[in-house]
Design a protein around this motif. Structure first.
Motif, mmCIF file in Angstrom:
data_model
loop_
_atom_site.group_PDB
_atom_site.id
_atom_site.type_symbol
_atom_site.label_atom_id
_atom_site.label_comp_id
_atom_site.label_asym_id
_atom_site.label_seq_id
_atom_site.Cartn_x
_atom_site.Cartn_y
_atom_site.Cartn_z
ATOM 1 N N ALA A 36 0.815 -1.216 0.000
ATOM 2 C CA ALA A 36 0.000 0.000 0.000
ATOM 3 C C ALA A 36 0.849 1.267 0.000
ATOM 4 C CB ALA A 36 -0.936 0.010 1.206
ATOM 5 N N CYS A 37 2.075 1.172 0.482
ATOM 6 C CA CYS A 37 2.949 2.355 0.548
ATOM 7 C C CYS A 37 3.938 2.405 -0.606
ATOM 8 C CB CYS A 37 3.700 2.362 1.871
ATOM 9 S SG CYS A 37 4.893 1.012 2.020
ATOM 10 N N GLY A 38 3.921 1.410 -1.477
ATOM 11 C CA GLY A 38 4.836 1.388 -2.618
ATOM 12 C C GLY A 38 6.187 0.758 -2.317
ATOM 13 N N ALA A 39 6.279 -0.024 -1.248
ATOM 14 C CA ALA A 39 7.553 -0.627 -0.853
ATOM 15 C C ALA A 39 8.110 -1.581 -1.901
ATOM 16 C CB ALA A 39 7.395 -1.357 0.478
ATOM 17 N N ALA A 40 7.257 -2.252 -2.643
ATOM 18 C CA ALA A 40 7.736 -3.222 -3.641
ATOM 19 C C ALA A 40 8.609 -2.541 -4.692
ATOM 20 C CB ALA A 40 6.554 -3.925 -4.301
ATOM 21 N N GLU A 41 8.252 -1.327 -5.075
ATOM 22 C CA GLU A 41 9.006 -0.600 -6.085
ATOM 23 C C GLU A 41 10.312 -0.024 -5.540
ATOM 24 O OE1 GLU A 41 5.684 0.150 -5.462
ATOM 25 O OE2 GLU A 41 4.904 -1.058 -7.096
ATOM 26 N N LEU A 42 10.481 -0.033 -4.224
ATOM 27 C CA LEU A 42 11.669 0.565 -3.609
ATOM 28 C C LEU A 42 12.641 -0.474 -3.048
ATOM 29 C CD1 LEU A 42 9.860 3.502 -1.779
ATOM 30 C CD2 LEU A 42 11.231 3.624 -3.866
ATOM 31 N N GLN A 43 12.462 -1.723 -3.385
ATOM 32 C CA GLN A 43 13.340 -2.773 -2.870
ATOM 33 C C GLN A 43 14.779 -2.615 -3.367
ATOM 34 O OE1 GLN A 43 12.490 -4.983 -0.371
ATOM 35 N NE2 GLN A 43 10.732 -3.600 -0.402
ATOM 36 N N PHE A 44 14.982 -1.863 -4.432
ATOM 37 C CA PHE A 44 16.336 -1.627 -4.929
ATOM 38 C C PHE A 44 17.183 -0.848 -3.921
ATOM 39 C CE2 PHE A 44 14.049 2.175 -6.167
ATOM 40 C CZ PHE A 44 14.969 3.195 -5.978
ATOM 41 N N LEU A 45 16.532 -0.223 -2.933
ATOM 42 C CA LEU A 45 17.265 0.534 -1.910
ATOM 43 C C LEU A 45 17.989 -0.366 -0.913
ATOM 44 C CD1 LEU A 45 14.596 3.279 -1.100
ATOM 45 C CD2 LEU A 45 16.745 3.585 -2.343
ATOM 46 N N VAL A 46 17.510 -1.588 -0.751
ATOM 47 C CA VAL A 46 18.121 -2.499 0.221
ATOM 48 C C VAL A 46 19.587 -2.717 -0.149
ATOM 49 C CG1 VAL A 46 18.083 -4.823 1.205
ATOM 50 C CG2 VAL A 46 15.934 -3.607 0.769
ATOM 51 N N GLY A 47 20.463 -2.493 0.841
ATOM 52 C CA GLY A 47 21.904 -2.637 0.637
ATOM 53 C C GLY A 47 22.608 -1.327 0.350
ATOM 54 N N VAL A 74 -0.157 1.444 10.057
ATOM 55 C CA VAL A 74 -0.618 2.456 9.110
ATOM 56 C C VAL A 74 -0.248 1.921 7.730
ATOM 57 C CG1 VAL A 74 -0.416 4.849 8.342
ATOM 58 C CG2 VAL A 74 -0.241 4.296 10.779
ATOM 59 N N GLU A 75 -1.241 1.434 7.022
ATOM 60 C CA GLU A 75 -1.010 0.741 5.756
ATOM 61 C C GLU A 75 -0.202 1.564 4.760
ATOM 62 O OE1 GLU A 75 -4.383 -0.166 3.000
ATOM 63 O OE2 GLU A 75 -3.886 -2.218 3.559
ATOM 64 N N SER A 76 -0.388 2.853 4.755
ATOM 65 C CA SER A 76 0.265 3.708 3.765
ATOM 66 C C SER A 76 1.654 4.191 4.198
ATOM 67 C CB SER A 76 -0.609 4.916 3.464
ATOM 68 O OG SER A 76 -0.784 5.685 4.640
ATOM 69 N N ARG A 77 2.097 3.823 5.406
ATOM 70 C CA ARG A 77 3.395 4.315 5.908
ATOM 71 C C ARG A 77 4.546 3.463 5.381
ATOM 72 N NH1 ARG A 77 3.299 4.942 11.905
ATOM 73 N NH2 ARG A 77 3.097 2.691 11.833
ATOM 74 N N LEU A 78 5.542 4.120 4.809
ATOM 75 C CA LEU A 78 6.744 3.473 4.314
ATOM 76 C C LEU A 78 7.765 3.445 5.441
ATOM 77 C CD1 LEU A 78 8.399 2.337 1.908
ATOM 78 C CD2 LEU A 78 9.126 4.695 1.473
ATOM 79 N N ASN A 79 8.295 2.263 5.727
ATOM 80 C CA ASN A 79 9.324 2.094 6.747
ATOM 81 C C ASN A 79 10.627 1.710 6.068
ATOM 82 O OD1 ASN A 79 7.863 2.091 9.535
ATOM 83 N ND2 ASN A 79 6.559 0.953 8.135
ATOM 84 N N ILE A 80 11.686 2.363 6.480
ATOM 85 C CA ILE A 80 13.016 2.060 5.957
ATOM 86 C C ILE A 80 13.910 1.786 7.158
ATOM 87 C CG2 ILE A 80 14.969 2.907 4.621
ATOM 88 C CD1 ILE A 80 12.945 4.754 3.151
ATOM 89 N N GLU A 81 14.382 0.552 7.274
ATOM 90 C CA GLU A 81 15.249 0.163 8.392
ATOM 91 C C GLU A 81 16.704 0.257 7.984
ATOM 92 O OE1 GLU A 81 14.392 -3.597 10.201
ATOM 93 O OE2 GLU A 81 12.318 -3.047 10.598
#
Length: 92
Positions: A32-43, A72-79
């Protein structure tokens, strides 16, 4: 005897009308937050985030940071890890 059966049946039907049904909760959308499209950030290093426009709300989670457990379904989390590398990108 028939009177007792009718009375018991009537009471059972009457009581069943008092039961509140709880609607099923919808399944959460893991993207819901678009995390799938941002997986390239990992690493990558945290510094790449400064050059990006990310969808709000965003939560950057550093090691040892306390985070709330609210969903919060729309919240993007970046660890991040201790070396400021992005280890996980997900919604919640």
């Amino acid at each position: 005897m028939t009177y007792k059966i009718l009375l018991a049946t009537g009471l059972a039907i009457g009581l069943s009308a008092c039961v509140e049904t709880i609607p099923a909760e919808p399944e959460p959308n893991p993207n819901a937050c678009g995390a799938a499209e941002l997986q390239f950030l990992v690493g990558q290093n945290r510094s790449v985030l400064a050059m990006m426009t990310l969808p709000a709300p965003v939560r950057v989670i550093e090691p040892g940071t306390a985070v709330t457990m609210d969903y919060v379904e729309s919240r993007l989390n970046i660890e991040l890890d201790a070396k400021n590398r992005i280890t996980r990108v997900y919604c919640s």
